[in-house]
Motif scaffolding. Sequence first.
Motif, PDB file in Angstrom:
ATOM      1  N   ILE A 129       0.607  -0.870  -0.398  1.00  0.00           N
ATOM      2  CA  ILE A 129      -0.429   0.598  -0.218  1.00  0.00           C
ATOM      3  C   ILE A 129       1.111   1.442  -0.154  1.00  0.00           C
ATOM      4  CG2 ILE A 129      -1.866   1.327   1.246  1.00  0.00           C
ATOM      5  CD1 ILE A 129      -3.190  -0.752   0.423  1.00  0.00           C
ATOM      6  N   TYR A 161       2.453   1.442  -3.202  1.00  0.00           N
ATOM      7  CA  TYR A 161       1.890   1.871  -4.642  1.00  0.00           C
ATOM      8  C   TYR A 161       1.019   3.732  -3.981  1.00  0.00           C
ATOM      9  CZ  TYR A 161      -3.209   2.817  -5.800  1.00  0.00           C
ATOM     10  OH  TYR A 161      -5.038   3.757  -6.121  1.00  0.00           O
ATOM     11  N   TYR A 162       1.047   3.969  -2.816  1.00  0.00           N
ATOM     12  CA  TYR A 162       0.037   5.164  -2.688  1.00  0.00           C
ATOM     13  C   TYR A 162       1.312   6.137  -3.300  1.00  0.00           C
ATOM     14  CZ  TYR A 162      -1.925   9.060  -0.764  1.00  0.00           C
ATOM     15  OH  TYR A 162      -2.430  10.361  -0.964  1.00  0.00           O
ATOM     16  N   PHE A 163       3.009   5.792  -2.163  1.00  0.00           N
ATOM     17  CA  PHE A 163       3.944   7.351  -2.788  1.00  0.00           C
ATOM     18  C   PHE A 163       4.301   6.474  -4.009  1.00  0.00           C
ATOM     19  CE2 PHE A 163       3.209   9.386   0.935  1.00  0.00           C
ATOM     20  CZ  PHE A 163       2.838   8.290   1.872  1.00  0.00           C
ATOM     21  N   ASN A 164       3.814   6.012  -4.633  1.00  0.00           N
ATOM     22  CA  ASN A 164       4.088   5.728  -6.649  1.00  0.00           C
ATOM     23  C   ASN A 164       6.142   5.512  -6.038  1.00  0.00           C
ATOM     24  OD1 ASN A 164       4.412   5.915  -8.932  1.00  0.00           O
ATOM     25  ND2 ASN A 164       4.267   8.230  -9.242  1.00  0.00           N
ATOM     26  N   LEU A 165       5.970   4.628  -5.231  1.00  0.00           N
ATOM     27  CA  LEU A 165       8.073   3.465  -4.766  1.00  0.00           C
ATOM     28  C   LEU A 165       8.311   3.517  -6.066  1.00  0.00           C
ATOM     29  CD1 LEU A 165       7.576   3.544  -1.346  1.00  0.00           C
ATOM     30  CD2 LEU A 165       8.344   5.352  -2.806  1.00  0.00           C
ATOM     31  N   ASP A 166       6.978   2.106  -6.725  1.00  0.00           N
ATOM     32  CA  ASP A 166       7.245   1.264  -8.134  1.00  0.00           C
ATOM     33  C   ASP A 166       8.231   2.187  -9.166  1.00  0.00           C
ATOM     34  OD1 ASP A 166       4.427   0.823  -9.250  1.00  0.00           O
ATOM     35  OD2 ASP A 166       5.387   2.568  -8.632  1.00  0.00           O
ATOM     36  N   MET A 167       7.567   3.092  -9.743  1.00  0.00           N
ATOM     37  CA  MET A 167       7.563   4.024 -10.636  1.00  0.00           C
ATOM     38  C   MET A 167       9.149   5.363 -10.132  1.00  0.00           C
ATOM     39  SD  MET A 167       6.437   3.356 -13.400  1.00  0.00           S
ATOM     40  CE  MET A 167       6.610   2.157 -13.011  1.00  0.00           C
ATOM     41  N   ARG A 168       8.967   5.384  -9.029  1.00  0.00           N
ATOM     42  CA  ARG A 168      10.440   5.782  -8.565  1.00  0.00           C
ATOM     43  C   ARG A 168      11.851   5.174  -8.363  1.00  0.00           C
ATOM     44  NH1 ARG A 168       9.341  10.276  -3.500  1.00  0.00           N
ATOM     45  NH2 ARG A 168       7.390  10.124  -3.754  1.00  0.00           N
ATOM     46  N   ARG A 184       3.423  10.784  -6.211  1.00  0.00           N
ATOM     47  CA  ARG A 184       2.092  10.179  -5.724  1.00  0.00           C
ATOM     48  C   ARG A 184       1.112   9.620  -6.514  1.00  0.00           C
ATOM     49  NH1 ARG A 184      -2.756  11.483  -3.588  1.00  0.00           N
ATOM     50  NH2 ARG A 184      -2.570  14.028  -3.074  1.00  0.00           N
ATOM     51  N   ARG A 185       0.555   8.569  -5.959  1.00  0.00           N
ATOM     52  CA  ARG A 185      -0.996   8.450  -6.529  1.00  0.00           C
ATOM     53  C   ARG A 185      -2.054   9.111  -6.175  1.00  0.00           C
ATOM     54  NH1 ARG A 185       2.413   3.313  -7.829  1.00  0.00           N
ATOM     55  NH2 ARG A 185       2.474   3.154  -9.655  1.00  0.00           N
ATOM     56  N   GLU A 186      -3.182   8.758  -7.068  1.00  0.00           N
ATOM     57  CA  GLU A 186      -4.251   9.498  -6.360  1.00  0.00           C
ATOM     58  C   GLU A 186      -5.177   8.980  -5.546  1.00  0.00           C
ATOM     59  OE1 GLU A 186      -6.817  11.346  -9.516  1.00  0.00           O
ATOM     60  OE2 GLU A 186      -5.271  10.239 -10.999  1.00  0.00           O
ATOM     61  N   TRP A 187      -5.204   9.871  -4.132  1.00  0.00           N
ATOM     62  CA  TRP A 187      -7.044   9.143  -3.385  1.00  0.00           C
ATOM     63  C   TRP A 187      -8.219   9.579  -3.867  1.00  0.00           C
ATOM     64  CZ3 TRP A 187      -6.818   6.183  -0.015  1.00  0.00           C
ATOM     65  CH2 TRP A 187      -8.442   5.961   0.799  1.00  0.00           C
ATOM     66  N   ARG A 188      -8.285   8.845  -4.794  1.00  0.00           N
ATOM     67  CA  ARG A 188      -9.767   8.280  -4.796  1.00  0.00           C
ATOM     68  C   ARG A 188     -11.384   8.366  -4.742  1.00  0.00           C
ATOM     69  NH1 ARG A 188      -8.659   7.835 -10.927  1.00  0.00           N
ATOM     70  NH2 ARG A 188      -5.731   7.285 -11.018  1.00  0.00           N
ATOM     71  N   THR A 222      -9.693   3.966  -5.122  1.00  0.00           N
ATOM     72  CA  THR A 222      -9.026   3.748  -4.720  1.00  0.00           C
ATOM     73  C   THR A 222      -8.564   1.968  -4.821  1.00  0.00           C
ATOM     74  OG1 THR A 222      -8.308   6.578  -3.365  1.00  0.00           O
ATOM     75  CG2 THR A 222      -5.991   4.321  -3.296  1.00  0.00           C
ATOM     76  N   TRP A 223      -9.003   1.797  -3.459  1.00  0.00           N
ATOM     77  CA  TRP A 223      -8.483  -0.357  -3.487  1.00  0.00           C
ATOM     78  C   TRP A 223      -9.040  -0.740  -4.920  1.00  0.00           C
ATOM     79  CZ3 TRP A 223      -6.784  -3.608  -0.483  1.00  0.00           C
ATOM     80  CH2 TRP A 223      -7.262  -4.785  -0.887  1.00  0.00           C
ATOM     81  N   ASP A 230      -8.676   1.179  -7.956  1.00  0.00           N
ATOM     82  CA  ASP A 230      -7.257   0.868  -8.300  1.00  0.00           C
ATOM     83  C   ASP A 230      -6.020   0.019  -7.870  1.00  0.00           C
ATOM     84  OD1 ASP A 230      -4.601   3.863  -9.079  1.00  0.00           O
ATOM     85  OD2 ASP A 230      -5.928   3.013 -10.573  1.00  0.00           O
ATOM     86  N   TYR A 231      -5.802   0.043  -6.619  1.00  0.00           N
ATOM     87  CA  TYR A 231      -4.829  -0.252  -6.131  1.00  0.00           C
ATOM     88  C   TYR A 231      -4.675  -1.951  -6.711  1.00  0.00           C
ATOM     89  CZ  TYR A 231      -2.843  -3.426  -2.641  1.00  0.00           C
ATOM     90  OH  TYR A 231      -1.745  -4.515  -1.851  1.00  0.00           O
ATOM     91  N   TRP A 252      -3.439  -1.811  -9.891  1.00  0.00           N
ATOM     92  CA  TRP A 252      -2.126  -2.193  -9.838  1.00  0.00           C
ATOM     93  C   TRP A 252      -1.500  -3.366  -9.057  1.00  0.00           C
ATOM     94  CZ3 TRP A 252       1.184  -2.019  -5.489  1.00  0.00           C
ATOM     95  CH2 TRP A 252       2.559  -1.572  -6.120  1.00  0.00           C
ATOM     96  N   TRP A 283       1.308  -5.356 -11.925  1.00  0.00           N
ATOM     97  CA  TRP A 283       2.872  -5.649 -11.662  1.00  0.00           C
ATOM     98  C   TRP A 283       2.992  -7.472 -11.745  1.00  0.00           C
ATOM     99  CZ3 TRP A 283       7.638  -4.180 -11.720  1.00  0.00           C
ATOM    100  CH2 TRP A 283       7.057  -2.676 -12.185  1.00  0.00           C
ATOM    101  N   PRO A 299       3.219   0.888 -15.288  1.00  0.00           N
ATOM    102  CA  PRO A 299       1.969   0.945 -14.500  1.00  0.00           C
ATOM    103  C   PRO A 299       1.897   3.283 -14.676  1.00  0.00           C
ATOM    104  CG  PRO A 299       3.700  -0.422 -13.262  1.00  0.00           C
ATOM    105  CD  PRO A 299       3.941  -0.300 -14.731  1.00  0.00           C
ATOM    106  N   ASP A 300       3.058   3.904 -14.706  1.00  0.00           N
ATOM    107  CA  ASP A 300       2.711   5.207 -15.148  1.00  0.00           C
ATOM    108  C   ASP A 300       1.829   5.149 -16.135  1.00  0.00           C
ATOM    109  OD1 ASP A 300       4.011   7.690 -16.181  1.00  0.00           O
ATOM    110  OD2 ASP A 300       4.437   7.924 -14.086  1.00  0.00           O
TER     111      ASP A 300
END
Lengths: 61, 517
Positions: free
Chosen positions: A23, A26-33, B22-26, B31-32, B34-35, B38, B42, B71-72
């Motif tokens: 989580i 995912y949220y902090f986009n660490l994979d792409m970073r 960061r990714r969006e909070w929707r 968000t769940w 979208d997660y 994701w 992957w 993913p981007d």
Amino acid sequence: MNKLVKIPVVAAGAGAGLFAVSIVVYYFNLDMRLIEALHPYLSKWYDHIERRPFNPPKEVF
Amino acid sequence: MGRKMNSQPLGTFYQGGKTKIRREWRGLTDTWYDYRCWVKNWGAMVKFLMHPQSIKGFFRYRWMLEYAAAPDFIDRCTEGLRGTQLRMAHTEFDFIVTEITRSLKLLFRGDRNIGGDPKLSEKMIAFDENMMEQLMWGFPNLYGMCVQVFGSFALVALSREGAVRYIDRAEEFGITGDVCTMPKAELGLCIEDDMPLVGKCILHANTTCDSSLMGNGIEDWRYQLPSYTIACAERVVDDLTREYTADEIRGAIRFIEEQTGEKWDWTAYFHNMKLYNDETRCYLEILEMNKTEYPQVPDNNYNLYRDLYYTRMLNAPSEAYREINRKIRDLMYEGYEKKALPCTEIRHRALVWGVQAEFYTNFSNWLLNCWGIVGVTHMLNLTSTEIYADEDTPENREQAIYDLADLYMKMIMRNRTEGGFSLGVDDVWRFCEEYRLDMIIMLEQMACKAVTTWHGIYEEEAAKRGIRVIWIPHALLDPRKADRQSMRDEVNRYMRTVLGEEPFDPSLETIADQNAW
């Protein structure tokens, strides 16, 4: 603790930990970073690949 | 925060790097969802790399590195979306990721450059860019591989700079700077020796683009494989040319049979055509829905997927597309019942016209999020909507050749740009009227001589009809000549100075994504 109880508890704990980490990633986009950080180094790898020369005969074009 | 569209300043997520901070909070539900998508994407990418040939391919071809940005790419395509719109976008784009990984795995398994299986390679037919692959329906034991998709077309959807090196190689070789960058990048791939080597033979399209005409012969030299060019006519309103194209189709079928020893299979062909007709019917439903006050499947959510299933360039099985279409249809009706909108407020209903620059630029999503401009439909979607013969009868076997000819003449992109005035210009006004559109987003590809020559005519005719036209110059695969911000600035200037409107999200007017993927 009984092994029959311990194993699932440890597995559940590991799973919960993995989920929490995912989580955060995912949220902090660490994979792409991470990909962004590795990109310049990985790019250099391709500079050393042996490639066939390109010498088409003149009549091709 | 987050549940509604435009509830976050999306432009602030870009801080000058390759990716967002960061990714969006929707909201919790979206968000769940979208997660989970994701994680699934992957998973597909990791599964792809579990195969030894895939790893060899990853380290052999420079363009494979850009696929790590998938993913981007998905994040860009789903930016700002909620509810059924988000789910539709993920349904399509996640499918694209899965199918690209499947196709790449197949490609690398047969790639002679990396020790692939030569017997598998001989079951492959290398296809030219953007060419329809429906011919392969009659050869169920063979694979159509549009090799250039992976190193060029799909690559640039993911990464802005993906094709730049190859464009430069082609120009160093001698291809001029003012021709289309798509076939130029493909030629650059060949020159750089970055093209997988697969196939028993090659089928070319007679793309009328300058650089494609220059490049085909040179690419043939690199491939060293027998080739056949389906020199189909593209003036689709002329029935006489259909006869000529049918002959070309017969010739292509004979060529494949001679090269591979396989025989055309009518049962397989009509089975696939039946499913294809179902896809067309679904698309017609989407177009009808988009005519209403609540268009559910706008351009940003459908364009790329339509490209792929229309041309079949990823050789995914027809049943896979049927399943995706079923999900999109269900989501579409669900959204319509709720009277859901694709953006906060539909301020303008637009026709997006011109060849695509909007995949890596995320342009159609940005139009929605920033200005409430909905791309109701797109030039590249408006290809054939014919229902073709799909029952195996002696009459239909003859008709099928003409149906294939029709499909090839209506190849994506070129039927509008090369098919003549009525298709490239007159039809614009017909679509504006039919879909009740008040705006045209004109994606003017600088090197596309076909569309740029009509610039003045578009202006005059739009003015007569009171339709607003916003011109967006771009250079297709070369972001150096017109980058994302310059494209956005054209819209920003028009919306503020001509229409006096304010954006929904001011942070999106100028975005620090000059280095982004």
